[in-house]
Design a protein around this motif. Structure first.
Motif, PDB file in Angstrom:
ATOM      1  N   MET A 257      75.207  10.831  32.447  1.00 45.76           N
ATOM      2  CA  MET A 257      74.261  11.860  32.614  1.00 45.76           C
ATOM      3  C   MET A 257      75.719  12.772  32.549  1.00 45.76           C
ATOM      4  N   SER A 258      75.590  13.464  31.605  1.00 45.75           N
ATOM      5  CA  SER A 258      76.163  14.648  31.708  1.00 45.75           C
ATOM      6  C   SER A 258      75.052  16.220  31.539  1.00 45.75           C
ATOM      7  N   ASP A 259      73.973  15.815  31.138  1.00 42.46           N
ATOM      8  CA  ASP A 259      73.300  17.389  32.036  1.00 42.46           C
ATOM      9  C   ASP A 259      73.071  17.005  32.852  1.00 42.46           C
ATOM     10  N   ALA A 260      73.024  18.216  33.594  1.00 38.82           N
ATOM     11  CA  ALA A 260      72.904  18.507  34.949  1.00 38.82           C
ATOM     12  C   ALA A 260      72.309  18.222  35.584  1.00 38.82           C
ATOM     13  N   LEU A 261      70.894  18.473  35.208  1.00 41.63           N
ATOM     14  CA  LEU A 261      69.349  18.700  35.261  1.00 41.63           C
ATOM     15  C   LEU A 261      69.601  16.450  35.562  1.00 41.63           C
ATOM     16  N   ALA A 262      69.805  16.043  35.073  1.00 38.50           N
ATOM     17  CA  ALA A 262      69.924  14.591  35.028  1.00 38.50           C
ATOM     18  C   ALA A 262      69.404  13.983  36.327  1.00 38.50           C
ATOM     19  N   TYR A 263      70.806  15.016  37.524  1.00 45.30           N
ATOM     20  CA  TYR A 263      71.032  14.349  38.616  1.00 45.30           C
ATOM     21  C   TYR A 263      69.729  15.261  39.652  1.00 45.30           C
ATOM     22  N   ASP A 264      68.913  14.086  40.611  1.00 48.98           N
ATOM     23  CA  ASP A 264      67.908  14.910  41.396  1.00 48.98           C
ATOM     24  C   ASP A 264      68.642  14.178  43.197  1.00 48.98           C
ATOM     25  N   VAL A 265      68.776  15.050  43.833  1.00 50.73           N
ATOM     26  CA  VAL A 265      69.129  15.226  45.126  1.00 50.73           C
ATOM     27  C   VAL A 265      68.398  14.183  46.138  1.00 50.73           C
ATOM     28  N   PHE A 266      67.208  15.002  45.642  1.00 53.64           N
ATOM     29  CA  PHE A 266      65.544  14.074  46.502  1.00 53.64           C
ATOM     30  C   PHE A 266      65.406  11.968  45.602  1.00 53.64           C
ATOM     31  N   ALA A 267      65.939  12.234  45.235  1.00 51.89           N
ATOM     32  CA  ALA A 267      66.115  10.801  44.517  1.00 51.89           C
ATOM     33  C   ALA A 267      66.724  10.264  45.293  1.00 51.89           C
ATOM     34  N   LYS A 268      66.353   8.654  45.936  1.00 48.44           N
ATOM     35  CA  LYS A 268      67.992   8.341  47.419  1.00 48.44           C
ATOM     36  C   LYS A 268      69.196   7.345  46.099  1.00 48.44           C
ATOM     37  N   THR A 269      69.241   7.269  45.572  1.00 50.33           N
ATOM     38  CA  THR A 269      69.740   6.928  44.972  1.00 50.33           C
ATOM     39  C   THR A 269      70.925   8.113  43.875  1.00 50.33           C
ATOM     40  N   CYS A 270      70.506   8.591  43.889  1.00 51.54           N
ATOM     41  CA  CYS A 270      71.093  10.381  43.027  1.00 51.54           C
ATOM     42  C   CYS A 270      73.031   9.951  44.086  1.00 51.54           C
ATOM     43  N   PRO A 271      73.977  10.039  43.209  1.00 50.82           N
ATOM     44  CA  PRO A 271      75.075  10.426  44.038  1.00 50.82           C
ATOM     45  C   PRO A 271      75.063  11.684  44.568  1.00 50.82           C
ATOM     46  N   SER A 272      74.795  12.938  43.874  1.00 55.02           N
ATOM     47  CA  SER A 272      74.615  14.131  44.575  1.00 55.02           C
ATOM     48  C   SER A 272      74.193  14.158  45.858  1.00 55.02           C
ATOM     49  N   ARG A 273      73.528  13.760  46.294  1.00 58.55           N
ATOM     50  CA  ARG A 273      72.869  13.254  47.315  1.00 58.55           C
ATOM     51  C   ARG A 273      74.339  13.271  48.966  1.00 58.55           C
ATOM     52  N   GLY A 274      75.399  12.181  48.106  1.00 54.24           N
ATOM     53  CA  GLY A 274      76.291  11.811  48.964  1.00 54.24           C
ATOM     54  C   GLY A 274      77.024  13.149  49.003  1.00 54.24           C
ATOM     55  N   THR A 275      77.519  13.983  48.173  1.00 56.05           N
ATOM     56  CA  THR A 275      77.938  15.032  48.099  1.00 56.05           C
ATOM     57  C   THR A 275      77.405  16.846  48.555  1.00 56.05           C
ATOM     58  N   LEU A 276      75.817  16.956  48.637  1.00 57.62           N
ATOM     59  CA  LEU A 276      75.140  17.081  49.744  1.00 57.62           C
ATOM     60  C   LEU A 276      75.818  17.102  50.507  1.00 57.62           C
ATOM     61  N   GLU A 277      75.411  15.843  51.443  1.00 54.70           N
ATOM     62  CA  GLU A 277      75.896  15.528  53.197  1.00 54.70           C
ATOM     63  C   GLU A 277      77.355  16.527  52.991  1.00 54.70           C
ATOM     64  N   HIS A 278      77.895  15.718  52.466  1.00 55.67           N
ATOM     65  CA  HIS A 278      79.724  16.109  52.303  1.00 55.67           C
ATOM     66  C   HIS A 278      79.755  17.953  52.998  1.00 55.67           C
ATOM     67  N   VAL A 279      79.047  18.745  51.378  1.00 55.77           N
ATOM     68  CA  VAL A 279      78.833  20.194  51.652  1.00 55.77           C
ATOM     69  C   VAL A 279      78.645  20.290  52.954  1.00 55.77           C
ATOM     70  N   THR A 280      76.787  20.147  53.536  1.00 53.21           N
ATOM     71  CA  THR A 280      76.223  20.545  54.175  1.00 53.21           C
ATOM     72  C   THR A 280      76.117  20.342  55.646  1.00 53.21           C
ATOM     73  N   GLY A 281      77.497  19.071  55.444  1.00 50.53           N
ATOM     74  CA  GLY A 281      77.871  18.062  57.030  1.00 50.53           C
ATOM     75  C   GLY A 281      78.398  19.268  57.963  1.00 50.53           C
ATOM     76  N   ARG A 282      77.624  18.470  59.300  1.00 47.56           N
ATOM     77  CA  ARG A 282      78.385  19.325  60.440  1.00 47.56           C
ATOM     78  C   ARG A 282      79.813  20.200  60.447  1.00 47.56           C
ATOM     79  N   TRP A 283      80.768  19.765  59.795  1.00 43.19           N
ATOM     80  CA  TRP A 283      81.677  19.872  59.185  1.00 43.19           C
ATOM     81  C   TRP A 283      82.281  20.293  57.951  1.00 43.19           C
ATOM     82  N   GLY A 284      81.611  19.877  57.114  1.00 42.83           N
ATOM     83  CA  GLY A 284      82.038  20.026  55.733  1.00 42.83           C
ATOM     84  C   GLY A 284      81.677  21.107  54.905  1.00 42.83           C
TER      85      GLY A 284
END
Length: 130
Positions: free
Chosen positions: A1-28
């Motif tokens: 998945m080299s295309d940035a648009l190939a990731y979809d944070v709204f899809a439960k299996t997308c790895p971008s979701r975990g990173t978003l949680e790290h960045v936007t979590g209480r302490w991140g």
């Protein structure tokens, strides 16, 4: 998945979701914002991010390092010295996050007024019988 648009944070299996949680979590977000100011040692960062426990700071730094946002530099001194700084990607993310932080801080008068109005409207009525 080299295309940035190939990731979809709204899809439960997308790895971008975990990173978003790290960045936007209480302490991140707070840690990234603090590191945007420069390089910090662990205890300096803990003082800067008021209220974070040693355990949560350590866990969050580890997650952000794993995501490529934070660089950990352990120097072989006695006692050991460990510095944390943002990677180039971390600087990009933190810059965007700081825009959001500044927006929220700049609108807090409106937020507090909205909370007060909401609380007044939804105040529990006491002394009423059914």
């Amino acid at each position: 998945m080299s295309d940035a648009l190939a990731y979809d944070v709204f899809a439960k299996t997308c790895p971008s979701r975990g990173t978003l949680e790290h960045v936007t979590g209480r302490w991140g977000g707070l840690i990234l914002g603090a590191l945007h100011e420069g390089t910090f040692r662990f205890n300096e960062l803990r003082r800067r991010v008021d209220g974070v426990s040693e355990k949560m700071l350590s866990q969050t730094l580890h997650a952000l390092e794993r995501d490529g946002l934070v660089h950990r530099d352990a120097q072989p001194t006695n006692p050991p010295r460990v510095d944390y700084r943002l990677t180039p990607l971390g600087h990009e993310v933190a810059g965007q996050l700081l825009g959001l932080i500044r927006l929220v801080e700049g609108r807090m008068d409106r937020v507090l007024a909205a909370r007060e109005a909401y609380d007044a409207e939804h105040e529990p009525v006491t002394g009423r019988t059914a």
